[in-house]
Design an enzyme around this catalytic site. Structure first.
Site, PDB file in Angstrom:
ATOM      1  N   GLY A 285       0.802  -1.224   0.000  1.00 14.64           N
ATOM      2  CA  GLY A 285       0.000   0.000   0.000  1.00 14.64           C
ATOM      3  C   GLY A 285       0.828   1.263   0.000  1.00 14.64           C
ATOM      4  O   GLY A 285       0.290   2.362  -0.148  1.00 14.64           O
ATOM      5  N   ILE A 288       6.233   3.071  -2.867  1.00 14.88           N
ATOM      6  CA  ILE A 288       7.053   2.176  -3.677  1.00 14.88           C
ATOM      7  C   ILE A 288       6.340   0.851  -3.901  1.00 14.88           C
ATOM      8  O   ILE A 288       6.275   0.343  -5.025  1.00 14.88           O
ATOM      9  CB  ILE A 288       8.419   1.923  -3.003  1.00 14.88           C
ATOM     10  CG1 ILE A 288       9.158   3.248  -2.787  1.00 14.88           C
ATOM     11  CG2 ILE A 288       9.261   0.972  -3.845  1.00 14.88           C
ATOM     12  CD1 ILE A 288       9.464   3.991  -4.037  1.00 14.88           C
ATOM     13  N   GLU A 311      -5.028  -0.921   6.366  1.00 12.68           N
ATOM     14  CA  GLU A 311      -6.243  -1.391   5.688  1.00 12.68           C
ATOM     15  C   GLU A 311      -6.620  -0.500   4.507  1.00 12.68           C
ATOM     16  O   GLU A 311      -6.926  -0.985   3.409  1.00 12.68           O
ATOM     17  CB  GLU A 311      -7.396  -1.429   6.704  1.00 12.68           C
ATOM     18  CG  GLU A 311      -8.731  -1.855   6.113  1.00 12.68           C
ATOM     19  CD  GLU A 311      -9.860  -1.752   7.123  1.00 12.68           C
ATOM     20  OE1 GLU A 311     -10.983  -2.145   6.787  1.00 12.68           O
ATOM     21  OE2 GLU A 311      -9.603  -1.271   8.245  1.00 12.68           O
ATOM     22  N   SER A 402      16.124  -1.349  -0.036  1.00 13.60           N
ATOM     23  CA  SER A 402      16.978  -0.698   0.952  1.00 13.60           C
ATOM     24  C   SER A 402      17.120   0.792   0.615  1.00 13.60           C
ATOM     25  O   SER A 402      16.282   1.351  -0.109  1.00 13.60           O
ATOM     26  CB  SER A 402      18.346  -1.389   1.003  1.00 13.60           C
ATOM     27  OG  SER A 402      19.102  -0.913   2.094  1.00 13.60           O
ATOM     28  N   LYS A 405      20.855   5.490   2.677  1.00 10.78           N
ATOM     29  CA  LYS A 405      21.161   5.845   4.070  1.00 10.78           C
ATOM     30  C   LYS A 405      21.751   4.670   4.841  1.00 10.78           C
ATOM     31  O   LYS A 405      22.177   4.830   5.993  1.00 10.78           O
ATOM     32  CB  LYS A 405      19.899   6.364   4.750  1.00 10.78           C
ATOM     33  CG  LYS A 405      19.409   7.679   4.150  1.00 10.78           C
ATOM     34  CD  LYS A 405      18.074   8.099   4.718  1.00 10.78           C
ATOM     35  CE  LYS A 405      17.630   9.419   4.086  1.00 10.78           C
ATOM     36  NZ  LYS A 405      17.444   9.339   2.629  1.00 10.78           N
ATOM     37  N   GLY A 445       8.155  12.460  -4.543  1.00  8.29           N
ATOM     38  CA  GLY A 445       6.719  12.279  -4.473  1.00  8.29           C
ATOM     39  C   GLY A 445       6.262  11.175  -3.561  1.00  8.29           C
ATOM     40  O   GLY A 445       5.056  10.973  -3.379  1.00  8.29           O
ATOM     41  N   GLU A 537      20.463  13.143  10.546  1.00  9.17           N
ATOM     42  CA  GLU A 537      20.661  13.451   9.135  1.00  9.17           C
ATOM     43  C   GLU A 537      22.134  13.622   8.794  1.00  9.17           C
ATOM     44  O   GLU A 537      22.927  14.094   9.603  1.00  9.17           O
ATOM     45  CB  GLU A 537      19.909  14.732   8.749  1.00  9.17           C
ATOM     46  CG  GLU A 537      18.446  14.525   8.464  1.00  9.17           C
ATOM     47  CD  GLU A 537      17.820  15.746   7.815  1.00  9.17           C
ATOM     48  OE1 GLU A 537      16.928  15.568   6.968  1.00  9.17           O
ATOM     49  OE2 GLU A 537      18.206  16.878   8.156  1.00  9.17           O
TER      50      GLU A 537
END
Length: 609
Positions: A285, A288, A311, A402, A405, A445, A537
């Site tokens: 869901g 990607i 769900e 993966s 990072k 996006g 970061e």
């Protein structure tokens, strides 16, 4: 005007032209005859009139929309007039044993001139006097090739588009100072700013379908120096299939400005791996995962398993695919948590997939800094559960999604993904299943990415927040990321880490500036605010460690690395003692495992120090 009235008017007009043309041709030639006594003139007039209308109907001269007349309509007139003249000449020879070639030649020229002129006069009148221009946007077309002239013609024919083409810019020196569809080439791409100011341009349309990303960036940079809105024409294949029209322009997207061409797939090898197979996608869901499902569906699998914890997201991708593919293959939505080992084993045992794409993960860097235990449970334990089940039940290929990072990580999320890579590398030694990992850069996006955040900030009139002016990242689109996953599965031999050649990394601040410009604002209007680097970061990301890099490409734009299996003992200790460990020790252990070097590298570091 109704069709009957229009037909009657054209028939009467052509009849007058036909009957008077032969008369005036003989008058021009000073032929002495009496119109009522000359059998030559009467026979010629009657034959010419009948034959003209016959050929006019054959070539559908009375069925054409002459307000759009062009070369095709002119050729129809040429054929109808020519064949009617030839027919008249044959009749003259049969009945009079003679052919008046000069008179027929002059008549032919008068027919072409008068019949063609009467048709094209309507188009000229419509284009010059009936087309409203007062409130139309003055439009500059970038590219005077076949696509650009197609756009120009479409806009000229359809005043309802509310766009008035003014001219073109094109870098081809052979096109400079020429007119296409009465529109001049006003200069080159470097002249865009000057042309926009001189011609009061309000809209710039980029109409070069074969445009490379590098050239598009150059054009966009020139366009942003103006106040005109910038749009791009749709893809030629979308126009040819009728999905959208030539004038269905769209705004330029950030994805269009990536400095490289998108990755293409080896369709044949992928089809062999997926066609007629059962495929499992975890995290189906997500951004990607759902795109992987869409891409996989094109290869006609036997069964597609959509596994996810949410769900609503699983419902949405299931309905989308059911509407499109329900009659082609079986689609099974599965609500399950990858952390539930028994449930995962039960699912894979029941459906026995041949290929597993594992996209389920926690990926938000700052959130995982505050929730390291959840990151471990989902990214490490979840991966371990799905990977073990895949090996136990004979899955052919397991692909882990993966991240860049995972290379020299400074944060919990990256460290857990590196540990997940270690998990599947170890399993690749234990099972017959081929385990591979795919490292992404930032996905434009996707949920949690900077693009939706920037858009929201721009809609709220800014400012756009950027952590640091030198912060850089590799970027790719959601379809690219998904294609890379699928291609990796087809290339897998076991133990590899696949990496996309994503060109040069992009500064986040440059991305923000482009998005502001694409939204129709200037950077000064919206503003950019620097907020400082967030917990965990890094300033720069890497795709492979220096000891992992294999410089050759195994597939166009795809590199391969074989990360060495280091730190598995420490990882086992972390997994076995996880529940009893405090949060600080979990974080320390994760980073220690993920940043372990080979003995050779450790010795090099010691010598340097």
């Amino acid at each position: 005007m109704t069709y009957r009235k229009r037909l009657g008017l054209l028939v009467v007009l052509d009849s007058l032209i036909v009957m008077t043309s032969i008369y005036f041709s003989m008058l021009i030639l000073s032929v002495d005859f009496n119109i009522f006594k000359s059998p030559l003139l009467l026979l010629t007039m009657i034959t010419l009139l009948i034959s003209h209308h016959v050929f006019a109907f054959i070539y559908r001269l009375y069925h054409k929309a002459w307000e759009y007349a062009s070369i095709g309509e002119l050729m129809a007139i040429f054929k109808a007039v020519t064949y009617s003249i030839i027919t008249t000449g044959i009749i003259q020879f049969v009945f009079l044993q003679d052919v008046y070639f000069r008179a027929l030649g002059i008549t032919w020229m008068m027919h072409i001139l008068l019949i063609g002129g009467s048709r094209f006069c309507w188009r000229i009148y419509r284009d010059r006097f009936l087309k409203p221009t007062a409130n139309m946007k003055r439009t500059l077309i970038v590219g005077a090739g076949s696509a650009g002239t197609m756009v120009a013609r479409q806009l000229l024919k359809n005043p309802n588009e509310n766009l008035l083409p003014v001219g073109y810019v094109d870098d081809d020196p052979k096109k400079q100072h020429l007119d296409f569809f009465d529109l001049p080439v006003l200069g080159t791409i470097n002249d865009i700013k000057e042309v926009v100011e001189r011609k009061n341009i309000e809209l710039i349309v980029i109409a070069i379908p074969s445009l490379s990303k590098k050239v598009l960036n150059k054009i966009f940079d020139e366009c942003t120096k103006t106040k005109a809105k910038v749009q791009i024409m749709p893809k030629i294949e979308d126009i040819m299939t009728g999905r959208i029209s030539v004038s269905s322009f769209r705004d330029v997207q950030v994805e269009d400005l990536l400095g490289r061409e998108p990755v293409q797939l080896d369709m044949e090898s992928i089809s062999e791996k997926l066609e007629g197979k059962t495929i499992l996608v975890t995290g189906a869901g997500g951004s990607i995962g759902s795109e992987i499902c869409r891409q996989v569906s094109k290869f006609n699998p036997k069964k597609l398993l959509l596994l996810g914890h949410g769900e609503n997201s699983i419902y949405q991708i299931n309905m989308e695919l059911q509407n499109k593919y329900k009659d082609e293959f079986e689609i099974v939505p599965i609500i399950a948590d990858v952390q539930d080992k028994n449930r995962i084993f039960e699912i894979i045992d029941e459906h026995r997939p041949q290929v597993v794409y594992h996209a389920a993960a926690h990926k938000h860097v700052p959130l995982m800094e505050y929730n390291p235990k959840e990151a471990v449970k989902n990214n490490i334990f979840g991966t371990k559960n799905v990977a073990e089940a895949a090996g136990t039940f004979g899955v052919s290929t397991f692909v882990l999604v993966s991240t860049d990072k995972a290379v020299n990580p400074t944060n919990v999320m990256g460290a857990t993904k590196r540990c997940a890579e270690l998990v599947i590398q170890e399993m690749d030694r234990q099972y017959d299943t081929k385990y591979v990992a795919v490292r992404f850069g930032n996905v434009l996006g996707s949920r949690g990415s900077v693009i939706p955040l920037f858009k929201k900030q721009i809609q709220s009139s800014g400012p756009v927040t950027v952590t640091h002016p030198e912060m850089t990242r590799y970027f790719m689109t959601i379809p690219e990321a998904s294609r890379l996953v699928i291609q990796a599965g087809a290339l897998a031999k076991g133990g590899e880490i696949f990496v996309l050649d994503m060109g040069e990394p992009v500064k986040i601040v440059d991305l923000a500036k482009n998005l502001i410009k694409l939204s129709g604002y200037s950077v000064d209007e919206i503003g950019i605010k620097y907020t400082g680097i967030r917990p965990g970061e890094k300033m720069f990301e890497e795709l492979l460690n220096e000891d992992e890099v294999y410089p050759e490409q195994v597939f166009p734009k795809i590199h391969i690395g074989k990360a060495k299996l280091i730190g598995e003992d420490k990882l086992h200790w972390l997994i076995d003692n996880f529940e009893q460990l405090p949060v600080n020790l979990i974080k320390e252990t994760l980073l220690e495992i993920a940043n372990m070097k080979t003995p050779e590298k450790q010795m090099e570091k010691a010598v340097i120090n």
